[in-house]
Enzyme design. Sequence first.
Site, PDB file in Angstrom:
ATOM      1  NE  ARG A  30      -2.060  -2.339   3.147  1.00  0.00           N
ATOM      2  CZ  ARG A  30      -2.478  -2.843   4.315  1.00  0.00           C
ATOM      3  NH1 ARG A  30      -3.613  -2.425   4.835  1.00  0.00           N
ATOM      4  NH2 ARG A  30      -1.773  -3.758   4.950  1.00  0.00           N
ATOM      5  CG  ASN A  45      39.085  39.846  11.649  1.00  0.00           C
ATOM      6  OD1 ASN A  45      38.044  39.882  12.290  1.00  0.00           O
ATOM      7  ND2 ASN A  45      39.194  40.372  10.444  1.00  0.00           N
ATOM      8  CE1 TYR A 104      39.510  18.357  -6.265  1.00  0.00           C
ATOM      9  CE2 TYR A 104      38.014  19.723  -7.556  1.00  0.00           C
ATOM     10  CZ  TYR A 104      38.592  18.484  -7.287  1.00  0.00           C
ATOM     11  OH  TYR A 104      38.253  17.406  -8.049  1.00  0.00           O
TER      12      TYR A 104
HETATM   13  C1  UD1 Z   1      -2.751  -7.026  10.878  1.00  0.00           C
HETATM   14  C2  UD1 Z   1      -3.778  -7.969  11.533  1.00  0.00           C
HETATM   15  C3  UD1 Z   1      -4.987  -7.139  11.931  1.00  0.00           C
HETATM   16  C4  UD1 Z   1      -4.581  -6.014  12.841  1.00  0.00           C
HETATM   17  C5  UD1 Z   1      -3.491  -5.170  12.220  1.00  0.00           C
HETATM   18  C6  UD1 Z   1      -2.946  -4.204  13.237  1.00  0.00           C
HETATM   19  C7  UD1 Z   1      -3.454 -10.128  10.439  1.00  0.00           C
HETATM   20  C8  UD1 Z   1      -3.994 -11.093   9.474  1.00  0.00           C
HETATM   21  N1  UD1 Z   1      -4.136  -8.984  10.590  1.00  0.00           N
HETATM   22  O1  UD1 Z   1      -3.321  -6.508   9.676  1.00  0.00           O
HETATM   23  O2  UD1 Z   1      -5.932  -7.965  12.595  1.00  0.00           O
HETATM   24  O3  UD1 Z   1      -5.721  -5.219  13.160  1.00  0.00           O
HETATM   25  O4  UD1 Z   1      -2.384  -5.991  11.786  1.00  0.00           O
HETATM   26  O5  UD1 Z   1      -2.006  -3.323  12.671  1.00  0.00           O
HETATM   27  O6  UD1 Z   1      -2.454 -10.396  11.073  1.00  0.00           O
HETATM   28  N2  UD1 Z   1       4.245  -9.574   7.788  1.00  0.00           N
HETATM   29  C9  UD1 Z   1       5.214 -10.541   7.764  1.00  0.00           C
HETATM   30  N3  UD1 Z   1       5.059 -11.625   6.957  1.00  0.00           N
HETATM   31  C10 UD1 Z   1       3.958 -11.802   6.175  1.00  0.00           C
HETATM   32  C11 UD1 Z   1       2.957 -10.801   6.205  1.00  0.00           C
HETATM   33  C12 UD1 Z   1       3.120  -9.705   7.030  1.00  0.00           C
HETATM   34  O7  UD1 Z   1       6.228 -10.436   8.462  1.00  0.00           O
HETATM   35  O8  UD1 Z   1       3.897 -12.811   5.487  1.00  0.00           O
HETATM   36  C13 UD1 Z   1       4.443  -8.396   8.663  1.00  0.00           C
HETATM   37  C14 UD1 Z   1       4.344  -7.058   7.926  1.00  0.00           C
HETATM   38  O9  UD1 Z   1       5.625  -6.652   7.488  1.00  0.00           O
HETATM   39  C15 UD1 Z   1       3.818  -6.130   9.011  1.00  0.00           C
HETATM   40  C16 UD1 Z   1       3.040  -7.038   9.941  1.00  0.00           C
HETATM   41  O10 UD1 Z   1       3.406  -8.376   9.604  1.00  0.00           O
HETATM   42  O11 UD1 Z   1       4.876  -5.523   9.740  1.00  0.00           O
HETATM   43  C17 UD1 Z   1       1.525  -6.883   9.758  1.00  0.00           C
HETATM   44  O12 UD1 Z   1       1.185  -7.159   8.417  1.00  0.00           O
HETATM   45  P1  UD1 Z   1       0.165  -6.240   7.641  1.00  0.00           P
HETATM   46  O13 UD1 Z   1       0.033  -6.742   6.261  1.00  0.00           O
HETATM   47  O14 UD1 Z   1       0.490  -4.826   7.823  1.00  0.00           O
HETATM   48  O15 UD1 Z   1      -1.189  -6.603   8.427  1.00  0.00           O
HETATM   49  P2  UD1 Z   1      -2.467  -5.691   8.564  1.00  0.00           P
HETATM   50  O16 UD1 Z   1      -3.243  -5.750   7.312  1.00  0.00           O
HETATM   51  O17 UD1 Z   1      -2.113  -4.358   9.073  1.00  0.00           O
HETATM   52 CA    CA Z   2      -0.214  -3.203   9.313  1.00  0.00          CA
END
Ligand code: UD1
Ligand code: CA
Length: 461
Positions: free
Chosen positions: A13, A378, A388
């Site tokens: 996003r 001064n 340079y």
């Molecule tokens: C997630 C939660 C949601 C919560 C929100 C809070 C899930 C399915 N949903 O959604 O319930 O309200 O966070 O902010 O967990 N990441 C990994 N590996 C992956 C996918 C993601 O390490 O395979 C990491 C991302 O880098 C990120 C974090 O997990 O730092 C959260 O992932 P993100 O896709 O942002 O989840 P949200 O849609 O925000």
């Molecule tokens: Ca998130």
Amino acid sequence: MAVAILAAGKGTRLKSQLPKVLHEVGGKALLAHVIAAAAQVVPPEDIYAIVGHQADRVRSAVAATGIRFVLQSEQQGTGHALIVAGDVLGAYDHVIVLSGDAPQITPQTIARLLNFHLDHRAAMTLLSADLEHPEGYGRVLRKNPRGPEVKGIVEEKSASPAQKKIHEINAGFYAFAVPQLLAHIQKLSTANPHGEYYLTDMAALLGKARLRVVACKTENSAQVLGANTRAELAVIDSQMRLRKCQQLMEEGVTIFYPATCVIDSDVQIATDTVIEPYVQVFGGSRIGTGCRIRSYSIIRDADIGDGVLIRPGCILDEARIGPNAVIGPYSHLRPGSQIGEGAHVGNFVETKKLKLGKGSKANHLTYLGDAEVGADVNIGAGTITCNYDGVHKHTTVIEDGVFIGSDSTLVAPVRVRRGAYVAAASCITEDVPEDALALGRARQITKPGWAREKRAKRKST
Ligand code: UD1
Ligand code: CA
């Protein structure tokens, strides 16, 4: 006790080349904020960042913190991230899971989540918050409105219209009892709109296995905000910077118009210093006590002593300013500038790799680069060190008590010894001995009556 930080996602996003967790708020990467909070709860060797998208880049950005890494080479969801981390987590009793994109979490809140988890002897504890605008977050489904127990978490995309009306959101921070987590995590499935393994599904899974799942609600909802979009990054950044200003003001710093000042999280400013509107202070800058930083100055990684006056419109980059020095207006101090105690650097003066001694002055329109200037020197207006030759940089040395007349050029390498004078408009190419006067300019020719004769000639034609 271990901490796992989810940091493998791409951050689709954000529409960015840079992985999400390296985007900055408050002058520091999202992930660096989360690590700093976690490191106050457990030692760095028990912190695991789960990395995947551009893993090497993420790793090297935070390697100095001494934490460990787990590679999730395919990002199949937040649940999958913990499946991958299962091997290293097996050695621990409990794991706290933090989100690498929610940088405002504090050590206090992490500790509260952990204590709540231990007090309730839960298999899973999630941090929740009531948000006025819960859109985009997973919603918490409680067993009953008063009790702490949770039936499940429903993601926005799968939520029914009634569930979307729930304002209690899943913050994305959890505590798990590791044996129970690992015993059931293999049951996660990808039967959801994203086709991913959701860590949030563990709530219902553990519940079905008759294990305790509870929610710990935080009153401080700003702490849980995640940065999924550029707009959310901007909101978090401004909240953080305002909080930084408030903290500095509590510590005795005057900030006239905080909403206009941009001060990074790690900046240190001592008491009784005044920050005027529209000042930016970045990186690891340190400002002493009793300073005044006037408007429109931009300061990065600088070290400013006590009682320094920075007049309007200065740019300081990796510069060190001694106590009671006066800088500006409109001075540009580039890396390696060391300004001595009580020294003055004035209007439109550019410095680079300069050591300016105690009480010395360069007040107007000057370039001093690769130069060592002693005390009580001064430097006249328009002086230039020609450092340079097109290939190499050379050093100019100006010893104590020297007077450099205006509009002089000093062709380096060159040395002007103690107490010497350089006459105005000189081009100095050879060393000047102690207490000597050096003139390096054409002798003036004066033609008496020349102008009068010219005027008379013009009239007669
Ligand atoms: C997630 C939660 C949601 C919560 C929100 C809070 C899930 C399915 N949903 O959604 O319930 O309200 O966070 O902010 O967990 N990441 C990994 N590996 C992956 C996918 C993601 O390490 O395979 C990491 C991302 O880098 C990120 C974090 O997990 O730092 C959260 O992932 P993100 O896709 O942002 O989840 P949200 O849609 O925000
Ligand atoms: Ca998130």
